[in-house]
Design a protein around this motif. Structure first.
Motif, short mmCIF file in Angstrom:
data_model
loop_
_atom_site.label_atom_id
_atom_site.label_comp_id
_atom_site.label_asym_id
_atom_site.label_seq_id
_atom_site.Cartn_x
_atom_site.Cartn_y
_atom_site.Cartn_z
N GLN A 182 1.88 9.44 -5.71
CA GLN A 182 2.28 10.78 -5.25
C GLN A 182 3.40 11.35 -6.12
O GLN A 182 3.34 12.49 -6.57
CB GLN A 182 2.80 10.63 -3.82
N SER B 242 1.09 4.10 -2.87
CA SER B 242 0.66 5.48 -2.63
C SER B 242 1.80 6.46 -2.95
O SER B 242 1.57 7.54 -3.49
CB SER B 242 0.15 5.64 -1.20
N ARG C 269 0.84 -1.21 0.00
CA ARG C 269 0.00 0.00 0.00
C ARG C 269 0.87 1.25 0.00
O ARG C 269 0.62 2.20 -0.74
CB ARG C 269 -0.87 0.03 1.26
#
Lengths: 342, 342
Positions: free
Chosen positions: A188, A184, A180
């Motif tokens: 980003q 992420s 995860r």
DNA sequence: CTGAAAGCGCTTACAG
DNA sequence: CTGAAAGCGCTTACAG
């Protein structure tokens, strides 16, 4: 201090001390092992014997002492290697916790060799170890059978077995959390995330499979599917990881889940010799303080060595011997961005 | 396999085996410890006893065996920590080399605590260790005195002592070579070289002082003088290193000699949080494969663990006990440029 | 080809 | 308050 009586090169025994002190071997023994209060030996005698023991550089012969005693208080551990922070921390913490419990820790390292593992286990039984912690063993069940026959308690640590209680990390949860995090950070830094690569470990290895399961679970959550070609399990060694990467076609921006610090070494070396490191983000299962400083590293999973060993010592103290499985949560350590977004 | 005769929870002894085999304890002992050929016991008996021993899950009681034997073949080692590659490699290699020589290695880790060091040494003597390798000890002479009184051979490794033979790295030469390398890479990347910073270690520490001497020697060669404010010795820990850097004024481009990987951790963490890492070049005494991947790292000095331990085992085998000093050359490992010149 | 016996250095009931 | 004695499980000369 420690003046050896010059008449002999042999180590002094309680008989020598008794003769010098004008006392008996029994009294000397009791004084030196602390049972003299209940024997009501005079404090003066105790003091004199203790002083003479120090002067003579006396150290009890544990072979003789343990042979006579009911219990050895020895607790053994086998670890595969000392070449990474995880096993290093396990060994250090094990020694500290064992001593704190009045046990004598004995550790030996078995080079991931099944025969050496077995011989080391046998040796510890020969030393009258009362319990054996089998860490990262390739064949824990063989050892467990032998220990059962010898009446020695066994606990598996890190890699589970079928014949004794096992304490292992929550590899699934740790890998899911790390996946995860990498996804992420990918979105980003790079925009829309794409499926990660998974590198390191072996398909027969319990921990690798659990981590792979967590890896897939996090991708599922994100609506992503990992192409099978992006899962690479060539073992743990740096060189095998590097070799497995040769000829691979990586996209402009991508992310990698690295399954162990040992593997990380090979992956980063190969990538940094081959492509622009700004294109990649990595995360790694297992903690290493230097790996944490690599600019492309977005996070690491630290296995909770203290909690795991606490469970090990609890299991031993409670005399558990059923093949139960205890899962200990891992600690996710996100790392600060150290490299600019393109 | 390993069927324990169900009548007892006790471990089987040679008396049990003798009874089952219809032989005598003496014969069983001789068969099991390999001296039966010279006793001319029949191969049939030997085979039968061996089979029964396996069936019963027999493992010799080393406490009893060692108590009776002339020699223990146990060789002890104390190491301060398992938390870096240097001591990890020492521990692993020591075990392998000891086993290859038919010795039983026993290692314990003493957390840089002088009292624990001493207690660990005493414990190994109690286990009848025939020799003790004292690695990185804070007070090796105290241990050497005690061992001398007990008639146990001691060798100091890594840190020298005054009371026993010592095997240490050529800290002077290694540091001089590393300093030369950093200076040359500084001028290559940044133009004219300026004096380096020296960070890590303690002024009372033998190894630190030798390395500092090498550091200065290389500067002298280059016609450079190091300002005293650029030599910082706050101990080895990452946090102490980081704290010691607070408020320092670094020039636009500069180089650092880092005295140990442990210190390196703190230095790189602090710098990367504080300034543009393109401004700095580092070199580190001691090897770590991840530290070798840090982009600003131009080279590391690897201590030659195999050669050092070879010297240790030689000294033990030859029975040396004079406080001689053996210097083992280090291996300089230059690293490829991983960061662009400004 | 094989066994009885002594003894390694301790500990611990037991008997004063 | 203290000592003599047995015995932990082996090994090894010694005597057949």
């Amino acid at each position: 201090m420690a003046e050896n009586s010059s008449n002999s090169s042999r180590r002094p025994t309680i008989y020598d001390l008794a003769q010098i002190a004008g006392s008996s071997p029994s009294a000397v023994s009791a004084i030196l092992n602390g049972t003299w209060k209940k024997r009501r030996i005079s404090a003066a005698t105790a003091e004199r014997v203790t002083r003479i023991a120090t002067e003579q550089g006396y150290a009890v012969n544990l072979q003789a002492s343990l042979l006579r005693r009911e219990r050895s208080h020895i607790i053994g551990m086998i670890v595969p290697k000392y070449d990474n922070r995880y096993f290093g921390a396990i060994a250090e913490r094990f020694e500290t916790m064992a001593r704190a419990r009045g046990l004598f820790p004995v550790i030996t390292c078995t080079q991931r060799d099944p025969d050496l593992e077995f011989e080391a286990a046998r040796e510890m039984i020969s030393y009258q170890a009362e319990a054996l912690v089998v860490t990262g063993a390739t064949d824990p069940d063989r050892i467990a059978d032998f220990c059962a026959a010898a009446g020695v308690r066994v606990i598996n640590l890190d890699l589970p077995g079928r014949r004794a209680p096992s304490v292992v990390s929550d590899n699934f949860g740790g890998a899911r959390d790390l996946t995860r995090l990498i996804l992420s950070r990918l979105s980003q830094d790079f925009g829309a995330p794409s499926p990660l690569w998974f590198i390191g470990g072996r398909p027969q290895d319990h921990n690798t499979l659990e981590r792979l399961r967590g890896f897939h679970a996090a991708h599922d959550e994100a609506g992503l599917t990992v192409p099978p070609t992006q899962v690479i399990m060539p073992g743990y060694s740096p060189d095998k990881a590097a070799t497995a990467l040769i000829g691979r076609d990586f996209p402009a921006r991508f992310g990698i889940f690295v399954n162990s610090t040992i593997t990380m070494e090979g992956v980063v070396r190969w990538l940094s010799e081959t492509l622009d490191m700004d294109r990649v983000r990595l995360g790694c299962f297992d903690w290493d303080p230097f790996a944490a400083l690599l600019p492309q590293n977005v996070g690491m999973v630290e296995q909770d060595v203290s909690s795991m060993l606490q469970q090990v010592f609890d299991a031993i103290a409670e005399g558990r011997d059923q093949p139960t499985r205890i899962n200990v949560p891992c600690i996710l350590r996100p790392l600060p961005a150290r490299v600019g977004q393109p």
